[in-house]
Design an enzyme around this catalytic site. Sequence first.
Site, PDB file in Angstrom:
ATOM      1  N   TYR A  75      55.919  75.691  64.116  1.00 46.27           N
ATOM      2  CA  TYR A  75      55.905  74.841  65.370  1.00 46.27           C
ATOM      3  C   TYR A  75      57.103  74.870  66.225  1.00 46.27           C
ATOM      4  O   TYR A  75      57.855  74.836  65.838  1.00 46.27           O
ATOM      5  CB  TYR A  75      55.179  73.561  65.042  1.00 46.27           C
ATOM      6  CG  TYR A  75      53.991  73.248  64.441  1.00 46.27           C
ATOM      7  CD1 TYR A  75      52.757  73.067  65.131  1.00 46.27           C
ATOM      8  CD2 TYR A  75      53.665  73.066  63.260  1.00 46.27           C
ATOM      9  CE1 TYR A  75      51.654  73.007  64.699  1.00 46.27           C
ATOM     10  CE2 TYR A  75      52.838  72.929  62.606  1.00 46.27           C
ATOM     11  CZ  TYR A  75      51.434  72.981  63.229  1.00 46.27           C
ATOM     12  OH  TYR A  75      50.326  72.545  62.656  1.00 46.27           O
ATOM     13  N   ASP A  89      53.022  60.572  70.511  1.00 42.98           N
ATOM     14  CA  ASP A  89      52.885  61.595  71.465  1.00 42.98           C
ATOM     15  C   ASP A  89      52.736  61.116  72.921  1.00 42.98           C
ATOM     16  O   ASP A  89      52.385  60.223  73.032  1.00 42.98           O
ATOM     17  CB  ASP A  89      51.910  62.891  71.243  1.00 42.98           C
ATOM     18  CG  ASP A  89      50.371  62.431  71.204  1.00 42.98           C
ATOM     19  OD1 ASP A  89      50.169  61.368  71.958  1.00 42.98           O
ATOM     20  OD2 ASP A  89      49.566  63.154  70.479  1.00 42.98           O
ATOM     21  N   ARG A 183      54.177  65.267  64.751  1.00 46.41           N
ATOM     22  CA  ARG A 183      54.323  64.011  65.427  1.00 46.41           C
ATOM     23  C   ARG A 183      55.241  62.868  64.383  1.00 46.41           C
ATOM     24  O   ARG A 183      55.967  62.292  65.145  1.00 46.41           O
ATOM     25  CB  ARG A 183      53.079  63.251  65.716  1.00 46.41           C
ATOM     26  CG  ARG A 183      52.371  64.028  66.969  1.00 46.41           C
ATOM     27  CD  ARG A 183      51.005  63.358  66.995  1.00 46.41           C
ATOM     28  NE  ARG A 183      50.170  63.549  66.118  1.00 46.41           N
ATOM     29  CZ  ARG A 183      49.078  62.785  65.611  1.00 46.41           C
ATOM     30  NH1 ARG A 183      48.962  61.501  66.328  1.00 46.41           N
ATOM     31  NH2 ARG A 183      48.348  63.161  64.801  1.00 46.41           N
TER      32      ARG A 183
END
Length: 306
Positions: A75, A89, A183
């Site tokens: 990612y 987020d 996250r």
Amino acid sequence: MARRRRGRSVDGVLLLDKPKGLSSNRALQRARGMFQAAKAGHTGTLDPMATGLLPICFGEATKFSSFALDADKRYLARVQLGTTTDSGDAEGVVLEERPIPALDEAGIECVLARFRGEIEQIPPMFSALKHQGRPLYELAREGREIERAPRRVTIYHTRLVSLDADAGWFDLEVDCSKGTYIRTLGMDIGAALGCGAHLSALRRLRTGPFEAGAMLGLDALEALGEERDVRLLPVDALIAHLPRLETDEPTALLLNQGRRIRCATGSHAPGTMARLYCDERLLGLVTVTEEGELAPRRLLRDAANG
């Protein structure tokens, strides 16, 4: 009487670049509609805010989708410092704002080192994990907090890509095992830096053997029209990492009847899972039961008939 499934018989893997703002399921349904595919499934949910690689399996490829679901991932995340949110987020409700300390690359790298290797994460409330049959995110939206057991995941590598100290964010590339919540990683790094953080952007760059460079966006897919089928990867792209074995047509017929077969298994030990082919045609997955013997594990439809 079972309802007949509508759509074309389409088999293969699409590497979709999921756009921001769409759920993974909505992106799947749009792609499925373009192919008019009778059967489709994706291989690991991306949040609506997230973008990037979402492998979609059509037809017989869905039988092997778990291999992509269980694969390691890569990612690119933008970590916004100084603000925490309930979801972790940018789409969440702000919980707290704190001053950001003076930061440089060396200081951030020192903290990142603490999050490499095997670590424990507490899954976020805003996740698809279920409690008593209900997704946690539904409970979170009702204002409920459920105790979650920590999970062990592996962060293989982190790389600080860029830093904007004035704006209070940095971009982080992460290679991780399945089940890792980026996250949560961002929030934990923010806590370790003493100011809190949330993700303001997230993009998936790799899933197992599939890289972002081969992705197609929905607009590009639409523009291909009837030529889009040629952009599908073959079914066995999902299992290319497994050993390959060969058999002949009469033996393939026995396998398709659910029977164990005699076949050259080479040096593969009992318990080994392998791809089995007949005249370059994938039959499915088999398991080596003993030297020279295979048992069917997951076969394609009409494997013996082509």
